[in-house]
Enzyme design. Structure first.
Site, PDB file in Angstrom:
ATOM      1  N   SER A 145       0.858  -1.199   0.000  1.00  0.00           N
ATOM      2  CA  SER A 145       0.000   0.000   0.000  1.00  0.00           C
ATOM      3  C   SER A 145       0.881   1.232   0.000  1.00  0.00           C
ATOM      4  O   SER A 145       2.009   1.201   0.509  1.00  0.00           O
ATOM      5  CB  SER A 145      -0.862   0.013   1.262  1.00  0.00           C
ATOM      6  OG  SER A 145      -1.500   1.256   1.409  1.00  0.00           O
ATOM      7  N   TYR A 158      -1.329  -0.668  10.398  1.00  0.00           N
ATOM      8  CA  TYR A 158      -1.595  -1.306   9.096  1.00  0.00           C
ATOM      9  C   TYR A 158      -0.473  -0.913   8.119  1.00  0.00           C
ATOM     10  O   TYR A 158       0.088  -1.774   7.424  1.00  0.00           O
ATOM     11  CB  TYR A 158      -2.969  -0.845   8.598  1.00  0.00           C
ATOM     12  CG  TYR A 158      -3.214  -1.037   7.121  1.00  0.00           C
ATOM     13  CD1 TYR A 158      -3.658  -2.261   6.632  1.00  0.00           C
ATOM     14  CD2 TYR A 158      -3.025   0.011   6.216  1.00  0.00           C
ATOM     15  CE1 TYR A 158      -3.892  -2.432   5.269  1.00  0.00           C
ATOM     16  CE2 TYR A 158      -3.261  -0.155   4.866  1.00  0.00           C
ATOM     17  CZ  TYR A 158      -3.687  -1.370   4.396  1.00  0.00           C
ATOM     18  OH  TYR A 158      -3.917  -1.543   3.053  1.00  0.00           O
TER      19      TYR A 158
HETATM   20  P1  NAP Z   1     -11.988  -5.405  -0.487  1.00  0.00           P
HETATM   21  O1  NAP Z   1     -12.574  -4.811  -1.710  1.00  0.00           O
HETATM   22  O2  NAP Z   1     -12.676  -5.126   0.812  1.00  0.00           O
HETATM   23  O3  NAP Z   1     -11.907  -6.985  -0.728  1.00  0.00           O
HETATM   24  C1  NAP Z   1     -11.378  -7.806   0.242  1.00  0.00           C
HETATM   25  C2  NAP Z   1     -11.446  -9.251  -0.241  1.00  0.00           C
HETATM   26  O4  NAP Z   1     -10.715 -10.029   0.666  1.00  0.00           O
HETATM   27  C3  NAP Z   1     -12.834  -9.827  -0.283  1.00  0.00           C
HETATM   28  O5  NAP Z   1     -12.913 -10.701  -1.376  1.00  0.00           O
HETATM   29  C4  NAP Z   1     -12.945 -10.589   1.048  1.00  0.00           C
HETATM   30  O6  NAP Z   1     -13.929 -11.595   0.909  1.00  0.00           O
HETATM   31  C5  NAP Z   1     -11.512 -11.079   1.182  1.00  0.00           C
HETATM   32  N1  NAP Z   1     -10.988 -11.318   2.525  1.00  0.00           N
HETATM   33  C6  NAP Z   1     -11.032 -10.465   3.583  1.00  0.00           C
HETATM   34  N2  NAP Z   1     -10.375 -11.006   4.622  1.00  0.00           N
HETATM   35  C7  NAP Z   1      -9.914 -12.224   4.230  1.00  0.00           C
HETATM   36  C8  NAP Z   1      -9.185 -13.247   4.866  1.00  0.00           C
HETATM   37  N3  NAP Z   1      -8.792 -13.156   6.148  1.00  0.00           N
HETATM   38  N4  NAP Z   1      -8.878 -14.351   4.147  1.00  0.00           N
HETATM   39  C9  NAP Z   1      -9.264 -14.462   2.870  1.00  0.00           C
HETATM   40  N5  NAP Z   1      -9.971 -13.534   2.214  1.00  0.00           N
HETATM   41  C10 NAP Z   1     -10.296 -12.416   2.890  1.00  0.00           C
HETATM   42  O7  NAP Z   1     -10.459  -4.978  -0.266  1.00  0.00           O
HETATM   43  P2  NAP Z   1      -9.413  -4.275  -1.265  1.00  0.00           P
HETATM   44  O8  NAP Z   1      -9.511  -2.824  -1.074  1.00  0.00           O
HETATM   45  O9  NAP Z   1      -9.535  -4.862  -2.609  1.00  0.00           O
HETATM   46  O10 NAP Z   1      -8.032  -4.724  -0.601  1.00  0.00           O
HETATM   47  C11 NAP Z   1      -7.219  -5.745  -1.161  1.00  0.00           C
HETATM   48  C12 NAP Z   1      -5.779  -5.471  -0.851  1.00  0.00           C
HETATM   49  O11 NAP Z   1      -5.409  -4.181  -1.342  1.00  0.00           O
HETATM   50  C13 NAP Z   1      -5.419  -5.482   0.632  1.00  0.00           C
HETATM   51  O12 NAP Z   1      -4.155  -6.070   0.777  1.00  0.00           O
HETATM   52  C14 NAP Z   1      -5.312  -4.000   0.980  1.00  0.00           C
HETATM   53  O13 NAP Z   1      -4.449  -3.760   2.060  1.00  0.00           O
HETATM   54  C15 NAP Z   1      -4.727  -3.478  -0.318  1.00  0.00           C
HETATM   55  N6  NAP Z   1      -4.898  -2.037  -0.510  1.00  0.00           N
HETATM   56  C16 NAP Z   1      -6.132  -1.503  -0.685  1.00  0.00           C
HETATM   57  C17 NAP Z   1      -6.243  -0.134  -0.884  1.00  0.00           C
HETATM   58  C18 NAP Z   1      -7.581   0.540  -1.103  1.00  0.00           C
HETATM   59  O14 NAP Z   1      -7.634   1.782  -1.075  1.00  0.00           O
HETATM   60  N7  NAP Z   1      -8.650  -0.192  -1.337  1.00  0.00           N
HETATM   61  C19 NAP Z   1      -5.111   0.672  -0.897  1.00  0.00           C
HETATM   62  C20 NAP Z   1      -3.872   0.081  -0.702  1.00  0.00           C
HETATM   63  C21 NAP Z   1      -3.772  -1.279  -0.528  1.00  0.00           C
HETATM   64  P3  NAP Z   1     -14.620 -12.327   2.199  1.00  0.00           P
HETATM   65  O15 NAP Z   1     -15.302 -11.260   2.966  1.00  0.00           O
HETATM   66  O16 NAP Z   1     -15.559 -13.348   1.580  1.00  0.00           O
HETATM   67  O17 NAP Z   1     -13.503 -12.963   2.935  1.00  0.00           O
END
Ligand code: NAP
Length: 253
Positions: A145, A158
């Site tokens: 991130s 985080y």
């Molecule tokens: P998201 O849209 O909320 O999606 C999260 C996904 O992870 C869902 O499919 C969820 O499904 C699954 N999940 C959650 N906890 C889990 C666990 N313990 N084991 C397996 N699956 C799990 O999140 P996102 O924003 O795409 O984030 C994905 C990655 O990008 C993360 O590493 C986050 O730190 C990184 N990131 C995000 C952002 C941002 O602004 N969005 C910025 C920087 C980095 P279930 O609920 O069915 O488990």
């Protein structure tokens, strides 16, 4: 419909936490480029829905429940992939949690443990399972991130776990060379469920947008494009690197 290359024809890819958001976007992109993709998350219903969406796009996909903290789930994820497809070329470690907005000194021990466990340790444990199956030319991609470069207030601990992934990328790139490349994508803010506590607040969203040079938040497709590049042979001479995909948000020189 988008036109993509076919850089992953004949390849098999696992993307963790991939039933929505950035993980789903990465799985979709790898699949559209020809990979057989194995997607997973904690809830069967989410897995089923995501599998259907990918199948509807003509992607070869298998879906499993895998809570990354669950040892048996991790073992089953690798076992099922090998049983079904006979090999493994790409592993994208995308799962993360951000259970608290407390300052680091106020963060309770169980929360510290959970952050470390989900955001760093489980990726290592999954790769320990996956490594014996990774062939020459294989690739690992971590999802860090922008917060890993400047852990911000409210996302501080985080952010520190995401900083750890930058080091893990370097360390594993050395350990897994020359057969497996290890790289990392550091997304800026993307309006997914995960970031909704920030991006749904109009004022906060505006300030995040203004903090970029491109005046917008990222999309899951922006992140998928970078992850696909790093996982592909286009990046055959790239390992141990992190690509920041954050629209020019201040990060590093
Ligand atoms: P998201 O849209 O909320 O999606 C999260 C996904 O992870 C869902 O499919 C969820 O499904 C699954 N999940 C959650 N906890 C889990 C666990 N313990 N084991 C397996 N699956 C799990 O999140 P996102 O924003 O795409 O984030 C994905 C990655 O990008 C993360 O590493 C986050 O730190 C990184 N990131 C995000 C952002 C941002 O602004 N969005 C910025 C920087 C980095 P279930 O609920 O069915 O488990």
């Amino acid at each position: 419909m988008e036109k993509f290359g076919k850089r992953f024809d004949g390849k098999v890819a696992i993307v963790t936490a991939s039933t929505q958001g950035i993980g789903f976007g990465i799985a979709e992109r790898l699949g559209l480029e020809g990979a057989a993709v194995v997607i997973s998350s904690r809830r069967q219903k989410n897995v089923d829905e995501a599998v259907k969406k990918l199948k509807d796009r003509g992607i070869e996909v298998t879906g499993l429940v895998c809570h990354v903290s669950n040892e048996q789930h991790r073992k089953d994820l690798i076992k099922n992939t090998i049983e079904k497809y006979g090999k493994l070329d790409v592993v994208v470690c995308n799962a993360a949690a951000n259970p608290s907005v407390d300052g680091i000194l106020e963060t309770k021990e169980p929360v510290l443990d959970k952050l470390w466990e989900i955001n760093v340790k489980t990726s290592i444990l999954l790769l320990q399972e996956a490594a014996p199956h990774l062939n020459k030319g294989s690739s690992v991609v971590f999802v860090s991130s922008i917060a890993g470069f400047h852990p911000p207030k409210g996302l501080a601990m985080y952010g520190v776990t995401k900083t750890a992934l930058l080091g893990l990328t370097k360390a594993l790139a050395a350990e897994m060379a020359p057969d497996t490349r290890v790289n990392c994508v550091a997304p800026g803010f993307v309006p997914t469920h995960f970031a909704s506590f920030l991006t749904k607040n109009e004022e906060m969203r505006k300030s995040l947008e203004e903090n970029t040079l491109l005046n917008r938040l990222g999309t899951t497709q922006d992140m998928a494009a970078a992850a696909a590049y790093l996982a592909s042979d286009d990046a055959a001479y790239v390992t141990g690197e992190t690509i920041i995909v954050a629209g020019g948000t201040p990060s590093r020189l």
